[in-house]
Write a protein that holds these residues in place. Structure first.
Motif, mmCIF file in Angstrom:
data_model
loop_
_atom_site.group_PDB
_atom_site.id
_atom_site.type_symbol
_atom_site.label_atom_id
_atom_site.label_comp_id
_atom_site.label_asym_id
_atom_site.label_seq_id
_atom_site.Cartn_x
_atom_site.Cartn_y
_atom_site.Cartn_z
ATOM 1 N N SER A 161 -40.866 -33.764 -13.959
ATOM 2 C CA SER A 161 -40.825 -33.372 -15.232
ATOM 3 C C SER A 161 -42.226 -32.988 -15.778
ATOM 4 C CB SER A 161 -40.380 -34.726 -16.107
ATOM 5 O OG SER A 161 -40.203 -34.376 -17.243
ATOM 6 N N GLU A 162 -43.147 -33.758 -15.489
ATOM 7 C CA GLU A 162 -44.580 -33.423 -15.824
ATOM 8 C C GLU A 162 -45.244 -32.015 -15.246
ATOM 9 O OE1 GLU A 162 -49.178 -35.107 -15.422
ATOM 10 O OE2 GLU A 162 -47.623 -36.579 -15.676
ATOM 11 N N LYS A 163 -44.824 -32.082 -13.784
ATOM 12 C CA LYS A 163 -45.314 -30.600 -12.979
ATOM 13 C C LYS A 163 -44.464 -29.581 -13.733
ATOM 14 C CE LYS A 163 -45.914 -29.044 -8.290
ATOM 15 N NZ LYS A 163 -47.234 -28.974 -8.426
ATOM 16 N N LEU A 164 -43.179 -29.631 -13.828
ATOM 17 C CA LEU A 164 -42.599 -28.714 -14.342
ATOM 18 C C LEU A 164 -42.601 -28.117 -15.872
ATOM 19 C CD1 LEU A 164 -39.043 -28.953 -12.728
ATOM 20 C CD2 LEU A 164 -40.947 -27.616 -12.060
ATOM 21 N N ARG A 165 -43.332 -29.059 -16.507
ATOM 22 C CA ARG A 165 -43.529 -29.125 -18.002
ATOM 23 C C ARG A 165 -42.377 -29.070 -18.671
ATOM 24 N NH1 ARG A 165 -48.391 -25.338 -16.710
ATOM 25 N NH2 ARG A 165 -50.032 -26.798 -16.639
ATOM 26 N N GLN A 166 -41.370 -29.847 -18.424
ATOM 27 C CA GLN A 166 -39.971 -29.751 -18.859
ATOM 28 C C GLN A 166 -39.552 -31.209 -19.274
ATOM 29 O OE1 GLN A 166 -37.827 -26.922 -19.387
ATOM 30 N NE2 GLN A 166 -39.421 -25.726 -18.640
ATOM 31 N N SER A 167 -38.692 -31.478 -20.120
ATOM 32 C CA SER A 167 -38.266 -32.699 -20.508
ATOM 33 C C SER A 167 -37.339 -33.262 -19.405
ATOM 34 C CB SER A 167 -37.294 -32.681 -21.838
ATOM 35 O OG SER A 167 -36.016 -31.898 -21.356
ATOM 36 N N LYS A 168 -37.264 -34.525 -19.616
ATOM 37 C CA LYS A 168 -36.550 -35.329 -18.453
ATOM 38 C C LYS A 168 -35.038 -34.917 -18.253
ATOM 39 C CE LYS A 168 -39.565 -39.123 -18.330
ATOM 40 N NZ LYS A 168 -39.744 -40.637 -18.475
ATOM 41 N N SER A 207 -42.170 -29.734 -1.721
ATOM 42 C CA SER A 207 -41.815 -28.548 -1.261
ATOM 43 C C SER A 207 -40.813 -28.090 -2.149
ATOM 44 C CB SER A 207 -41.606 -28.527 0.200
ATOM 45 O OG SER A 207 -40.728 -29.347 0.656
ATOM 46 N N GLU A 208 -39.866 -28.947 -2.238
ATOM 47 C CA GLU A 208 -38.574 -28.398 -3.096
ATOM 48 C C GLU A 208 -38.980 -28.085 -4.365
ATOM 49 O OE1 GLU A 208 -35.725 -31.594 -2.825
ATOM 50 O OE2 GLU A 208 -35.214 -31.190 -0.459
ATOM 51 N N VAL A 209 -39.801 -28.777 -5.169
ATOM 52 C CA VAL A 209 -40.229 -28.443 -6.345
ATOM 53 C C VAL A 209 -40.865 -27.398 -6.376
ATOM 54 C CG1 VAL A 209 -41.717 -29.171 -8.443
ATOM 55 C CG2 VAL A 209 -40.260 -30.907 -7.069
ATOM 56 N N ASP A 210 -41.846 -26.938 -5.603
ATOM 57 C CA ASP A 210 -42.543 -25.909 -5.343
ATOM 58 C C ASP A 210 -41.683 -24.436 -5.145
ATOM 59 O OD1 ASP A 210 -44.945 -27.174 -5.618
ATOM 60 O OD2 ASP A 210 -45.657 -27.312 -3.405
ATOM 61 N N ASP A 211 -40.649 -24.642 -4.228
ATOM 62 C CA ASP A 211 -39.836 -23.912 -3.986
ATOM 63 C C ASP A 211 -38.776 -23.357 -5.535
ATOM 64 O OD1 ASP A 211 -40.173 -23.456 -1.657
ATOM 65 O OD2 ASP A 211 -38.600 -24.407 -0.600
ATOM 66 N N PHE A 212 -38.575 -24.242 -6.319
ATOM 67 C CA PHE A 212 -37.706 -24.175 -7.381
ATOM 68 C C PHE A 212 -38.771 -23.426 -8.450
ATOM 69 C CE2 PHE A 212 -37.289 -25.559 -11.895
ATOM 70 C CZ PHE A 212 -36.141 -25.343 -12.077
ATOM 71 N N ILE A 213 -40.075 -23.643 -8.175
ATOM 72 C CA ILE A 213 -41.092 -22.983 -9.351
ATOM 73 C C ILE A 213 -40.754 -21.620 -8.925
ATOM 74 C CG2 ILE A 213 -43.130 -22.563 -9.938
ATOM 75 C CD1 ILE A 213 -43.505 -25.809 -9.937
ATOM 76 N N GLN A 214 -40.880 -21.362 -7.551
ATOM 77 C CA GLN A 214 -41.170 -20.079 -7.096
ATOM 78 C C GLN A 214 -39.922 -19.181 -7.265
ATOM 79 O OE1 GLN A 214 -43.878 -18.470 -5.724
ATOM 80 N NE2 GLN A 214 -42.722 -16.454 -5.410
ATOM 81 N N ARG A 215 -38.832 -19.842 -7.179
ATOM 82 C CA ARG A 215 -37.524 -19.017 -7.594
ATOM 83 C C ARG A 215 -37.531 -18.757 -9.000
ATOM 84 N NH1 ARG A 215 -35.408 -23.036 -4.579
ATOM 85 N NH2 ARG A 215 -34.397 -24.303 -6.385
#
Length: 95
Positions: free
Chosen positions: A45-52, A78-86
């Motif tokens: 949540s913090e890394k994506l800067r999104q609410s829970k 890696s999954e979170v990084d892939d999500f950010i990239q997408r």
């Protein structure tokens, strides 16, 4: 000209600060699965800067995949990084 240079220096410092935070997090991290760090729900949540709530919605729609260990919801870095990239690619495509 000085304003442009100051902006560039500020951007570089912000990037360096983010990298330092990531390195410090990785040094302290003990949750690793086959060499890939695992993030807990609040960290994602913090890394994506999104609410829970928003992160839960990403999981429910299948945009962000995670897994449960005991009662803890975990996500591979890696999954979170892939999500950010997408997400970045999608926002570029929509423009």
């Amino acid at each position: 000209m000085n304003d442009c240079l100051n902006e560039q220096i500020t951007r570089i410092l912000n990037i360096a600060t983010d990298i330092l935070k990531d390195v410090q997090t990785l040094r302290n991290r003990q949750n690793v699965l086959m060499g890939d760090p695992m993030l807990e729900f609040p960290e994602v949540s913090e890394k994506l800067r999104q609410s829970k709530r928003q992160v839960r919605w990403f999981r429910e729609t299948g945009e962000l995949v995670g897994f449960t260990i005991g009662r803890r919801r975990m996500y591979l870095q890696s999954e979170v990084d892939d999500f950010i990239q997408r997400s970045r690619e999608q926002s570029k495509h929509n423009k």
